[in-house]
Scaffold this motif. Sequence first.
Motif, PDB file in Angstrom:
ATOM      1  N   VAL A   3       5.498 -24.936  65.072  1.00  0.00           N
ATOM      2  CA  VAL A   3       6.765 -25.597  64.741  1.00  0.00           C
ATOM      3  C   VAL A   3       6.505 -26.974  64.164  1.00  0.00           C
ATOM      4  O   VAL A   3       5.463 -27.591  64.404  1.00  0.00           O
ATOM      5  CB  VAL A   3       7.743 -25.728  65.964  1.00  0.00           C
ATOM      6  CG1 VAL A   3       7.887 -24.428  66.727  1.00  0.00           C
ATOM      7  CG2 VAL A   3       7.327 -26.842  66.890  1.00  0.00           C
TER       8      VAL A   3
ATOM      9  N   LEU B 164       9.718 -22.062  72.498  1.00  0.00           N
ATOM     10  CA  LEU B 164       9.237 -21.735  71.149  1.00  0.00           C
ATOM     11  C   LEU B 164       7.760 -22.032  70.951  1.00  0.00           C
ATOM     12  O   LEU B 164       7.170 -21.616  69.959  1.00  0.00           O
ATOM     13  CB  LEU B 164      10.071 -22.479  70.102  1.00  0.00           C
ATOM     14  CG  LEU B 164      11.531 -22.030  70.010  1.00  0.00           C
ATOM     15  CD1 LEU B 164      12.294 -22.834  68.976  1.00  0.00           C
ATOM     16  CD2 LEU B 164      11.611 -20.530  69.686  1.00  0.00           C
TER      17      LEU B 164
ATOM     18  N   GLN C 222      15.411 -16.356  63.133  1.00  0.00           N
ATOM     19  CA  GLN C 222      13.940 -16.401  63.127  1.00  0.00           C
ATOM     20  C   GLN C 222      13.422 -17.054  64.419  1.00  0.00           C
ATOM     21  O   GLN C 222      12.456 -16.574  65.019  1.00  0.00           O
ATOM     22  CB  GLN C 222      13.445 -17.179  61.891  1.00  0.00           C
ATOM     23  CG  GLN C 222      11.927 -17.069  61.697  1.00  0.00           C
ATOM     24  CD  GLN C 222      11.417 -17.861  60.485  1.00  0.00           C
ATOM     25  OE1 GLN C 222      12.191 -18.324  59.644  1.00  0.00           O
ATOM     26  NE2 GLN C 222      10.100 -18.035  60.414  1.00  0.00           N
ATOM     27  N   ALA C 223      14.081 -18.119  64.846  1.00  0.00           N
ATOM     28  CA  ALA C 223      13.651 -18.791  66.084  1.00  0.00           C
ATOM     29  C   ALA C 223      13.799 -17.855  67.280  1.00  0.00           C
ATOM     30  O   ALA C 223      12.906 -17.775  68.137  1.00  0.00           O
ATOM     31  CB  ALA C 223      14.467 -20.065  66.302  1.00  0.00           C
TER      32      ALA C 223
ATOM     33  N   LYS D 265       8.923 -24.614  54.615  1.00  0.00           N
ATOM     34  CA  LYS D 265       9.060 -23.166  54.459  1.00  0.00           C
ATOM     35  C   LYS D 265       8.286 -22.653  53.250  1.00  0.00           C
ATOM     36  O   LYS D 265       7.799 -21.524  53.260  1.00  0.00           O
ATOM     37  CB  LYS D 265      10.541 -22.790  54.333  1.00  0.00           C
ATOM     38  CG  LYS D 265      11.325 -22.970  55.630  1.00  0.00           C
ATOM     39  CD  LYS D 265      10.892 -21.981  56.712  1.00  0.00           C
ATOM     40  CE  LYS D 265      11.733 -22.149  57.961  1.00  0.00           C
ATOM     41  NZ  LYS D 265      11.340 -21.284  59.068  1.00  0.00           N
TER      42      LYS D 265
ATOM     43  N   LEU E 241       8.419 -22.827  62.315  1.00  0.00           N
ATOM     44  CA  LEU E 241       9.834 -23.095  62.618  1.00  0.00           C
ATOM     45  C   LEU E 241      10.154 -24.567  62.385  1.00  0.00           C
ATOM     46  O   LEU E 241       9.393 -25.443  62.820  1.00  0.00           O
ATOM     47  CB  LEU E 241      10.144 -22.728  64.064  1.00  0.00           C
ATOM     48  CG  LEU E 241       9.967 -21.257  64.459  1.00  0.00           C
ATOM     49  CD1 LEU E 241      10.201 -21.085  65.965  1.00  0.00           C
ATOM     50  CD2 LEU E 241      10.910 -20.352  63.662  1.00  0.00           C
TER      51      LEU E 241
ATOM     52  N   ASP F 193      15.591 -24.000  61.572  1.00  0.00           N
ATOM     53  CA  ASP F 193      15.548 -23.002  62.651  1.00  0.00           C
ATOM     54  C   ASP F 193      16.202 -23.455  63.939  1.00  0.00           C
ATOM     55  O   ASP F 193      16.692 -22.639  64.710  1.00  0.00           O
ATOM     56  CB  ASP F 193      14.097 -22.597  62.928  1.00  0.00           C
ATOM     57  CG  ASP F 193      13.529 -21.834  61.755  1.00  0.00           C
ATOM     58  OD1 ASP F 193      14.057 -20.750  61.465  1.00  0.00           O
ATOM     59  OD2 ASP F 193      12.604 -22.350  61.086  1.00  0.00           O
TER      60      ASP F 193
ATOM     61  N   GLU G 149       6.358 -19.073  58.274  1.00  0.00           N
ATOM     62  CA  GLU G 149       6.504 -18.721  59.692  1.00  0.00           C
ATOM     63  C   GLU G 149       6.718 -19.958  60.574  1.00  0.00           C
ATOM     64  O   GLU G 149       7.084 -19.835  61.739  1.00  0.00           O
ATOM     65  CB  GLU G 149       5.282 -17.978  60.235  1.00  0.00           C
ATOM     66  CG  GLU G 149       4.714 -16.889  59.356  1.00  0.00           C
ATOM     67  CD  GLU G 149       3.723 -17.491  58.368  1.00  0.00           C
ATOM     68  OE1 GLU G 149       2.579 -17.750  58.774  1.00  0.00           O
ATOM     69  OE2 GLU G 149       4.109 -17.715  57.196  1.00  0.00           O
TER      70      GLU G 149
ATOM     71  N   SER H 197      18.131 -20.400  64.990  1.00  0.00           N
ATOM     72  CA  SER H 197      18.238 -19.390  63.927  1.00  0.00           C
ATOM     73  C   SER H 197      17.754 -18.031  64.442  1.00  0.00           C
ATOM     74  O   SER H 197      17.092 -17.939  65.476  1.00  0.00           O
ATOM     75  CB  SER H 197      17.366 -19.801  62.734  1.00  0.00           C
ATOM     76  OG  SER H 197      15.989 -19.662  63.077  1.00  0.00           O
TER      77      SER H 197
END
Lengths: 380, 380
Positions: free
Chosen positions: A139, A82, A216-217, A163, A170, A192, A168, A214
């Motif tokens: 992140v 990530l 999104q991740a 958030k 994570l 996430d 964006e 998630s």
Amino acid sequence: MSGSKFQQAPHKLLAIPGPIEVTNEVLDAISQPPMSHVSPGFVKIFKECMDMTRQVLYTTTGMPFIIAGSGTLGWDEVSSNLVEPGEFVLVVNNGYFGDGFSDCLRAYGASVDHIRAPLGDAAPSIDVERALKKRKYKVIVVTHVDTSTGVLSDVKAIASVAKSVSSETLVIVDGVCSVASEEIRMDDWNIDVVLTASQKGLGTPPGLSILVASEQAIKVFESRKTPVTSYYASWQKWLPIMRAYDSGTPAYFATPPVNMIYAYHASLKQITSGLEERFRAHQKASERIKAVAKQLGYRQIPKKPSIAANGMTAIYVPDGFVPKDIIPRLTEHGIVVAGGLHKEAKDKYIRIGHMGTSVVDEGRGDIELIEKALKASVRK
Amino acid sequence: MSGSKFQQAPHKLLAIPGPIEVTNEVLDAISQPPMSHVSPGFVKIFKECMDMTRQVLYTTTGMPFIIAGSGTLGWDEVSSNLVEPGEFVLVVNNGYFGDGFSDCLRAYGASVDHIRAPLGDAAPSIDVERALKKRKYKVIVVTHVDTSTGVLSDVKAIASVAKSVSSETLVIVDGVCSVASEEIRMDDWNIDVVLTASQKGLGTPPGLSILVASEQAIKVFESRKTPVTSYYASWQKWLPIMRAYDSGTPAYFATPPVNMIYAYHASLKQITSGLEERFRAHQKASERIKAVAKQLGYRQIPKKPSIAANGMTAIYVPDGFVPKDIIPRLTEHGIVVAGGLHKEAKDKYIRIGHMGTSVVDEGRGDIELIEKALKASVRK
């Protein structure tokens, strides 16, 4: 409560913050003859483990990665899948495991900033807000319960603030010492990644790294510009495998630890049969143990009750005592506890685990035994 | 032969090249209640696992790394600890697992050259000699038995030629499908790393990555100029832990998979009670199965008997048959075998595992059952 004919060998109560006591059903399951990792029977069990893992974390869309390894492997997954080399990561650091996760992130090339909480405290979400407004982070990482101190972070508040400032970014939760002993609602709370291991609240022997990502991740992972920086922890390898098992088809990258998966399956069946009840049982047991400890002159490491974990208790020994005398005394009275781990107070405190079947199955009498042993530990 | 009171649940014979059938003693051991990973009892068991692992590989000075993971994790250990980014690696590649190891080496920055053997063949050591004379390699990597084809490499000859041309080059053997079913004399043969997993010749369920490194390999690691490029696989983290357990002291980096370690310990006790006898039993069983298969019209993938593994058999199905009919037929007759894996012949062959207790404990009748099932598989 136990319906299994399996009988555990007699042993002292394991009351460390992981590994923990496991049920007869779990030991019965782990001792089944190994089956082929690509057989329909195994695919079904693995798929059910994925689904029940989602249930424990209240997510319908998260993608579980269940891999042979320890909880630490989840750090490698996050750091190498990530984060791309040079990208910024914010670590909300309240102890030993925040330091470890930072080390891991750096090993894979991340630029790490910290919000450090003093020993026994949790970083307030206002600090997170401030940090996120100053710099763009790929992140943000939070240890939900730091096993070294028993400090519980408010991951719901941190995720919410993160958030709202930077959608964006994570939000990664290290839930090694919290999954299935503390409530985590991945979807509702906008988390996430939750990463964990099998041997704490999940009530299985150690040996499984469990992570849920998630959508999104997964999207962030799939839009990486540079190659993944690990191999065994690479989602490029594991994502197709997990997707295959999730749709009922076998696939191969590395041989899954089949017996550990049976054990995890047996435990998940028990856990998902009453999740909210389980969280309440952890709270109740935790309150009882913390109250007795207080009466006896033990002092909590977490500075406020609201930031103390429900699955473990980290306590300074009473004045006039030292852990190296208290711990063997507790063992004499039938319970195995852990020593200190945080470098600033290593030789001043002890850690007691109270997770899983020990708190859920009252018929075992484990909490009473912990209370009795604590009382005996300070008797002159 | 079994002295354990533990009774396995009835099941079809697992005759794939890993996971394999395990003994009652192993299943009894894996189902013991988890104990603390830093308790004196566990330290003793772990230390004995290290010593018996050395015995299996005929090394007195090698350093074992026993970590929760699959065999693949050993690739990460080699790639991220022994090779620095940009350094050259020679892969003696005879199939699926040579390709995988190369992928892993590249993920951590190595420059990889190959000696490729055609399907069913092993690279001759003369090719290794030629390659090593052309270029300086940090390490050379050989798959001892490629599980995808059953081809056995002459690692003794390759190590000998490699060390005579370039004594600083580390010789790495991927022994996932060979340790404890094929003889490997690490010290005598000058091998620097043997990496393997628990679920094949070592007769334990899957879930342990097992690697032994020579003193020369450890020295090369300790004189690295750049940081280790992994975290969970980092010897910077694991070496102090393994040294501590080796000297009888607990240490913590990541929680060891205690139940898997009990199981491995139980299996190692059985294996080390008669190691040479065990290698002979594997040869004998292998010859029997290969002879029956030949009579029935099955054809070996390995081109010569001298390069065929003793722990598994990879065979093209007889003319007029296809694996997708043969495999369910074998299952009907009580044995679970594996399909093809090598991309050039995936749908033309099957793989049978014959390792561990299935070949050592003749009283089980496993080899007879495999023979019978093979005969039934081609009956009209």
